[in-house]
Write a protein that holds these residues in place. Structure first.
Motif, mmCIF file in Angstrom:
data_model
loop_
_atom_site.group_PDB
_atom_site.id
_atom_site.type_symbol
_atom_site.label_atom_id
_atom_site.label_comp_id
_atom_site.label_asym_id
_atom_site.label_seq_id
_atom_site.Cartn_x
_atom_site.Cartn_y
_atom_site.Cartn_z
ATOM 1 N N PRO A 171 0.829 -6.590 3.619
ATOM 2 C CA PRO A 171 2.189 -6.623 4.456
ATOM 3 C C PRO A 171 2.870 -5.650 4.437
ATOM 4 O O PRO A 171 3.900 -5.538 5.081
ATOM 5 C CB PRO A 171 2.442 -8.039 3.905
ATOM 6 N N ARG A 172 2.728 -4.590 3.571
ATOM 7 C CA ARG A 172 3.721 -3.466 3.370
ATOM 8 C C ARG A 172 2.956 -2.087 3.018
ATOM 9 O O ARG A 172 2.265 -2.178 2.303
ATOM 10 C CB ARG A 172 4.777 -3.805 2.413
ATOM 11 N N PHE A 173 3.381 -1.260 4.079
ATOM 12 C CA PHE A 173 2.872 0.210 3.781
ATOM 13 C C PHE A 173 3.928 1.151 3.532
ATOM 14 O O PHE A 173 4.978 1.249 4.375
ATOM 15 C CB PHE A 173 2.164 0.516 5.142
ATOM 16 N N VAL A 228 7.363 1.685 5.773
ATOM 17 C CA VAL A 228 8.283 2.520 5.535
ATOM 18 C C VAL A 228 7.943 3.845 5.391
ATOM 19 O O VAL A 228 7.060 4.082 4.670
ATOM 20 C CB VAL A 228 8.880 1.844 4.133
ATOM 21 N N LYS A 229 8.807 4.918 5.876
ATOM 22 C CA LYS A 229 8.370 6.245 5.892
ATOM 23 C C LYS A 229 9.605 6.814 5.471
ATOM 24 O O LYS A 229 10.630 7.049 6.027
ATOM 25 C CB LYS A 229 7.969 6.785 7.353
ATOM 26 N N VAL A 230 9.555 7.663 4.332
ATOM 27 C CA VAL A 230 10.850 8.521 3.529
ATOM 28 C C VAL A 230 10.351 9.967 3.718
ATOM 29 O O VAL A 230 9.076 10.175 2.928
ATOM 30 C CB VAL A 230 10.813 7.987 2.343
ATOM 31 N N SER A 231 10.838 10.680 4.367
ATOM 32 C CA SER A 231 10.582 12.345 4.449
ATOM 33 C C SER A 231 11.603 13.093 4.787
ATOM 34 O O SER A 231 12.678 12.562 5.547
ATOM 35 C CB SER A 231 9.513 12.515 5.206
ATOM 36 N N LYS A 233 1.107 -1.074 -0.220
ATOM 37 C CA LYS A 233 -0.070 0.039 -0.061
ATOM 38 C C LYS A 233 0.994 1.214 0.003
ATOM 39 O O LYS A 233 1.869 1.208 0.786
ATOM 40 C CB LYS A 233 -0.892 0.053 1.287
ATOM 41 N N PHE A 234 0.561 2.211 -0.932
ATOM 42 C CA PHE A 234 1.576 3.294 -1.014
ATOM 43 C C PHE A 234 0.872 4.532 -0.741
ATOM 44 O O PHE A 234 -0.603 4.703 -1.117
ATOM 45 C CB PHE A 234 1.914 3.536 -2.649
ATOM 46 N N HIS A 235 1.653 5.694 -0.125
ATOM 47 C CA HIS A 235 0.968 6.739 -0.147
ATOM 48 C C HIS A 235 2.028 8.032 -0.397
ATOM 49 O O HIS A 235 3.084 7.948 0.239
ATOM 50 C CB HIS A 235 0.775 7.101 1.609
ATOM 51 N N ILE A 236 1.839 8.737 -1.493
ATOM 52 C CA ILE A 236 2.898 9.662 -1.896
ATOM 53 C C ILE A 236 2.051 10.919 -1.707
ATOM 54 O O ILE A 236 1.083 11.114 -2.297
ATOM 55 C CB ILE A 236 3.376 9.306 -3.291
ATOM 56 N N ALA A 237 2.707 12.170 -1.056
ATOM 57 C CA ALA A 237 2.360 13.306 -1.157
ATOM 58 C C ALA A 237 3.395 14.248 -1.022
ATOM 59 O O ALA A 237 4.426 13.968 -0.471
ATOM 60 C CB ALA A 237 1.335 13.528 0.191
ATOM 61 N N VAL A 238 3.230 15.502 -1.670
ATOM 62 C CA VAL A 238 4.242 16.698 -1.788
ATOM 63 C C VAL A 238 4.432 17.137 -0.389
ATOM 64 O O VAL A 238 5.409 17.548 0.199
ATOM 65 C CB VAL A 238 3.842 17.644 -2.721
ATOM 66 N N LEU A 239 3.390 17.460 0.365
ATOM 67 C CA LEU A 239 2.896 18.074 1.440
ATOM 68 C C LEU A 239 1.959 17.391 2.308
ATOM 69 O O LEU A 239 1.051 16.860 1.663
ATOM 70 C CB LEU A 239 2.550 19.650 1.514
#
Length: 113
Positions: free
Chosen positions: A26-28, A51-54, A7-13
């Motif tokens: 099994p993966r976010f 996984v959190k990338v920011s 499951k993906f979540h992509i946002a600029v802000l």
């Protein structure tokens, strides 16, 4: 692991909110330059990886009392290296793995139950 299992979540802000149940992926993965993630895994009964990338933004993670949480990643200030937080469950209890990459923000673990 294929993208259909992620499951993906992509946002600029802005941050991400994700509430999982027993049929949860099994993966976010959450990617945003500025923004944290609020992840509620209190309904899971299987292993999950977050996984959190920011640049700026941490993770607030809600998990069942019995799961083990393994947190890795880096931040300034924030989490360095690897930390393991055992739950009340036995060796067969689910494990939640959190990989957090960014400059500011850590991992806040909340147990329910």
């Amino acid at each position: 692991m294929t993208s259909t299992n992620t499951k993906f979540h992509i946002a600029v802000l802005g941050g991400a909110e994700y509430k999982a149940d027993q049929q949860a992926s099994p993966r976010f993965v959450s990617i945003s330059p500025i923004g944290g993630a609020e992840v509620d895994l209190s309904g899971i009964d299987h292993d999950v990886t977050v996984v959190k990338v920011s640049l700026v933004g941490g993770v607030r993670l809600t998990v069942p009392a019995d799961v083990t949480v393994e947190a890795t990643g880096f931040g300034v200030p924030g989490l360095f290296g690897r930390r393991r937080f055992r739950g009340t469950g036995g060796p067969d209890a689910p494990t939640v793995r959190v990989h957090r990459y960014g400059i500011f923000g850590g991992v806040n673990i909340v147990r329910n139950g």
